[in-house]
Structure formats: structure tokens, C-alpha cells
Design an enzyme around this catalytic site. Sequence first.
Site, PDB file in Angstrom:
ATOM      1  N   CYS A 181       0.825  -1.210   0.000  1.00 37.68           N
ATOM      2  CA  CYS A 181       0.000   0.000   0.000  1.00 37.68           C
ATOM      3  C   CYS A 181       0.861   1.263   0.000  1.00 37.68           C
ATOM      4  CB  CYS A 181      -0.928   0.015   1.216  1.00 37.68           C
ATOM      5  SG  CYS A 181      -2.015  -1.415   1.304  1.00 37.68           S
TER       6      CYS A 181
HETATM    7  C1  BEZ Z   1       0.554  -4.669   1.892  1.00 41.66           C
HETATM    8  O1  BEZ Z   1       0.217  -3.530   1.598  1.00 41.66           O
HETATM    9  O2  BEZ Z   1       1.708  -5.037   1.780  1.00 41.66           O
HETATM   10  C2  BEZ Z   1      -0.465  -5.656   2.365  1.00 41.66           C
HETATM   11  C3  BEZ Z   1      -1.562  -5.238   3.104  1.00 41.66           C
HETATM   12  C4  BEZ Z   1      -2.484  -6.170   3.545  1.00 41.66           C
HETATM   13  C5  BEZ Z   1      -2.324  -7.515   3.231  1.00 41.66           C
HETATM   14  C6  BEZ Z   1      -1.238  -7.915   2.460  1.00 41.66           C
HETATM   15  C7  BEZ Z   1      -0.292  -7.003   2.029  1.00 41.66           C
END
Ligand code: BEZ
Length: 212
Positions: A46
Amino acid sequence: MATPRLGETAPDFTAETTEGSISFHDWKADSWAVLFSHPADFTPVCTTELGRVAALDDEWTKRNVKVLAVSVDPIDAHNEWKGDIEEVSGSSVDYPLIADDSRQVSELYDMIHPGEGDTSSVRSVFVIDPANKVRLSLTYPKSVGRNFDEILRAVDALQLTDRGPFSTPADWREGQRVIVAPTVSTADAKERFGEDAVEEIKPYLRYTTAPA
Ligand code: BEZ
């Protein structure tokens, strides 16, 4: 709620964001919008995604697109995480991040998919046109970061195909030829675009120059 489908009016909402309270349709006015969800603040994928959207600021503006992000995190978390995104990406995050801790927006847009692990939103994208119609949607799992160049490319294609009886071929990019829509005969296309400007590969596959 059911996922808003192509051609439907994008549901309106009022929500708290990092840029203050926003009523979606009023805020968007007659621009295009890209509303995209992410699972959670302070997570790696994210952080890269929201940084990339910030770095593309000029590209959104060029296309008259307003972007806004949404997750079920509260406003304090968004405001703190924004600093990390700016530090990591080197870009200022000037677009709103919706604090959807009530899940109002996530549920309106069907962004929470229980099969994807928990009660946070997956990576949904809605491209919404100046008339507030949903024109494109895509959904990525939490583990796969999105390609925002593809979203820009799709916006280019939508804006171009709104201007005439055109479609865009696979992997089309701005500046390349477009397809004459099946509703127009080859004879009509030649009359309209010029005899030499239409190439018929098959009776149903005709290329022409994209309008400037
Ligand atoms: C991420 O942004 O890396 C992420 C967020 C939630 C679940 C899996 C990955």
C-alpha cells in the site's frame, strides 16, 4: 451491497478524509475520478501504491482526473502514514485518503471480500466519468500491487473512445491506431475518416488513425 457495475451511477457518500469532509459527487464535480481502496495503512504494498499515485499527480491533472484513496483505517492513522508515503516516494500526497472506519464507502462499493483474509478492503479501482457513471472497475488481491500506468492508459482509452465510433486494441497506447467500431461499415468509415485512413484487415477489424 452489490458492486457498482459499468454504466451505473457511482454511489454518492460523505466521508472524513485527510483533506477534510468530502461529499463525493460535489467534490468530483464534472471531473473524472479514480476511487481506489487499499487494505491497510503502514503496510508495504500500500505504501508503494499510494506513493506511485502521488508521483503521477501531473498525469491525473492532464486527464482531468481526481484521485481518492480509501481504507478502513481512522483519520489519525492516515495522517501519520501520509508522512511515511511522502518520505518513501519523494512525492507529496495531495489527494484525499478517506478514513472509512465505519466501512460506509467500502460497503457501498463492495470493497470488502471476506475470502481475502479479514474485514479490510481489497485493492479495488473504480474509474468514474464526468457524468458520475462507473466506466471501469478492477479488483486485485491484497498481495498484488496495481499498475497505475495501466489505469492511466485505460483512462486515455475511455476518453478517446468517448469521442467517436472507436475501440482500442490489445495493449493500445496513446498515439497508436484505433479500431473502427463494428457499428460503422467500412464504406462509411472511409467516407468519414478518409479513403486512405482506414485499413481493413478483416471485414470486422478495421484500423484508423486516432483523432488528434
Ligand atoms: C501490503 O500492503 O503489503 C499488504 C496489506 C495487507 C495484506 C497484504 C499485504
